[in-house]
Enzyme design. Structure first.
Site, PDB file in Angstrom:
ATOM      1  N   LYS A 226       0.892-109.777  21.167  1.00 18.03           N
ATOM      2  CA  LYS A 226       1.497-109.082  20.014  1.00 18.03           C
ATOM      3  C   LYS A 226       0.469-108.293  19.220  1.00 18.03           C
ATOM      4  CE  LYS A 226       3.287-112.358  17.602  1.00 18.03           C
ATOM      5  NZ  LYS A 226       3.888-113.112  16.509  1.00 18.03           N
ATOM      6  N   LYS A 227      -0.722-108.903  19.013  1.00 19.74           N
ATOM      7  CA  LYS A 227      -1.672-108.344  18.034  1.00 19.74           C
ATOM      8  C   LYS A 227      -3.004-107.908  18.642  1.00 19.74           C
ATOM      9  CE  LYS A 227       0.056-111.132  14.162  1.00 19.74           C
ATOM     10  NZ  LYS A 227      -0.251-112.142  13.155  1.00 19.74           N
TER      11      LYS A 227
HETATM   12  N1  CTP Z   1       5.342-117.259   5.433  1.00 19.60           N
HETATM   13  C1  CTP Z   1       5.846-117.305   4.125  1.00 19.60           C
HETATM   14  N2  CTP Z   1       5.099-116.828   3.080  1.00 19.60           N
HETATM   15  C2  CTP Z   1       3.879-116.292   3.318  1.00 19.60           C
HETATM   16  C3  CTP Z   1       3.345-116.245   4.622  1.00 19.60           C
HETATM   17  C4  CTP Z   1       4.111-116.736   5.677  1.00 19.60           C
HETATM   18  O1  CTP Z   1       6.955-117.791   3.907  1.00 19.60           O
HETATM   19  N3  CTP Z   1       3.191-115.819   2.280  1.00 19.60           N
HETATM   20  C5  CTP Z   1       6.169-117.738   6.540  1.00 19.60           C
HETATM   21  C6  CTP Z   1       6.540-116.626   7.507  1.00 19.60           C
HETATM   22  O2  CTP Z   1       7.625-115.879   7.003  1.00 19.60           O
HETATM   23  C7  CTP Z   1       6.882-117.403   8.753  1.00 19.60           C
HETATM   24  C8  CTP Z   1       5.923-118.623   8.672  1.00 19.60           C
HETATM   25  O3  CTP Z   1       5.462-118.684   7.309  1.00 19.60           O
HETATM   26  O4  CTP Z   1       8.217-117.863   8.678  1.00 19.60           O
HETATM   27  C9  CTP Z   1       4.750-118.459   9.616  1.00 19.60           C
HETATM   28  O5  CTP Z   1       4.138-117.228   9.301  1.00 19.60           O
HETATM   29  P1  CTP Z   1       2.893-116.603  10.056  1.00 19.60           P
HETATM   30  O6  CTP Z   1       3.254-115.279  10.610  1.00 19.60           O
HETATM   31  O7  CTP Z   1       2.276-117.592  10.935  1.00 19.60           O
HETATM   32  O8  CTP Z   1       1.888-116.405   8.778  1.00 19.60           O
HETATM   33  P2  CTP Z   1       1.390-115.127   8.013  1.00 19.60           P
HETATM   34  O9  CTP Z   1       0.519-115.586   6.899  1.00 19.60           O
HETATM   35  O10 CTP Z   1       2.551-114.222   7.652  1.00 19.60           O
HETATM   36  O11 CTP Z   1       0.477-114.436   9.114  1.00 19.60           O
HETATM   37  P3  CTP Z   1       0.105-112.917   9.356  1.00 19.60           P
HETATM   38  O12 CTP Z   1      -0.508-112.384   8.085  1.00 19.60           O
HETATM   39  O13 CTP Z   1      -0.887-112.947  10.496  1.00 19.60           O
HETATM   40  O14 CTP Z   1       1.391-112.203   9.722  1.00 19.60           O
END
Ligand code: CTP
Length: 130
Positions: free
Chosen positions: A44-45
């Site tokens: 994905k990334k």
């Molecule tokens: N999530 C959340 N609030 C945040 C960060 C994440 O509610 N501030 C939730 C996401 O919506 C998802 C779960 O936690 O349902 C896992 O998110 P993940 O993608 O692993 O974390 P992120 O911090 O969003 O990572 P990235 O910045 O790499 O996208």
């Protein structure tokens, strides 16, 4: 017995993750969490997570709100996981709003608001720049 399922990478575990997991657990009696594999993240990334999948699963599995943790190997397999684990509710953060509405034929689909101002990507950027 109402089973809730959610999915994520949960890399560099932070308070936004636990807020999501805690609220997801409140939708049922037990919470199952699919933790995306290292290869799925790479596809994905184009980069691997900071913590590998065993470490990320160990952290998520140790949380009191989580009853079972399993590796999520493909984003396209959500329907299979929902059926396999007999999930009644799929909970996702609202960064995915609308993306899983087609799964409503299998279970209830709930999108929860993200915790503001925290994300793994931002944490990595801040640490890398200091
Ligand atoms: N999530 C959340 N609030 C945040 C960060 C994440 O509610 N501030 C939730 C996401 O919506 C998802 C779960 O936690 O349902 C896992 O998110 P993940 O993608 O692993 O974390 P992120 O911090 O969003 O990572 P990235 O910045 O790499 O996208």
């Amino acid at each position: 017995m109402k089973t809730v399922i959610t999915f994520g990478t949960f890399d560099v575990f932070h308070v936004g993750h636990i807020n999501l997991i805690q609220r997801a657990a409140a939708y049922g009696d037990r919470l199952f969490v699919g933790v995306s594999t290292d290869e799925l993240n790479f596809s994905k990334k184009s980069r691997y997570p900071i913590y590998n999948e065993r470490e990320r699963m160990k952290i998520v599995n140790s949380l009191r709100y989580v009853n079972l943790c399993f590796p999520e190997e493909s984003l396209e397999k959500k329907a299979d996981y929902i059926k396999y684990y007999n999930a009644d509710v799929l909970v996702m953060g609202n960064d995915w709003e609308g993306k899983f509405d087609h799964l409503q034929e299998l279970c209830e689909v709930v999108y929860l608001p993200r915790t503001p101002s925290v994300s793994t990507t931002e944490i990595i950027e801040v640490i890398s720049s200091t």
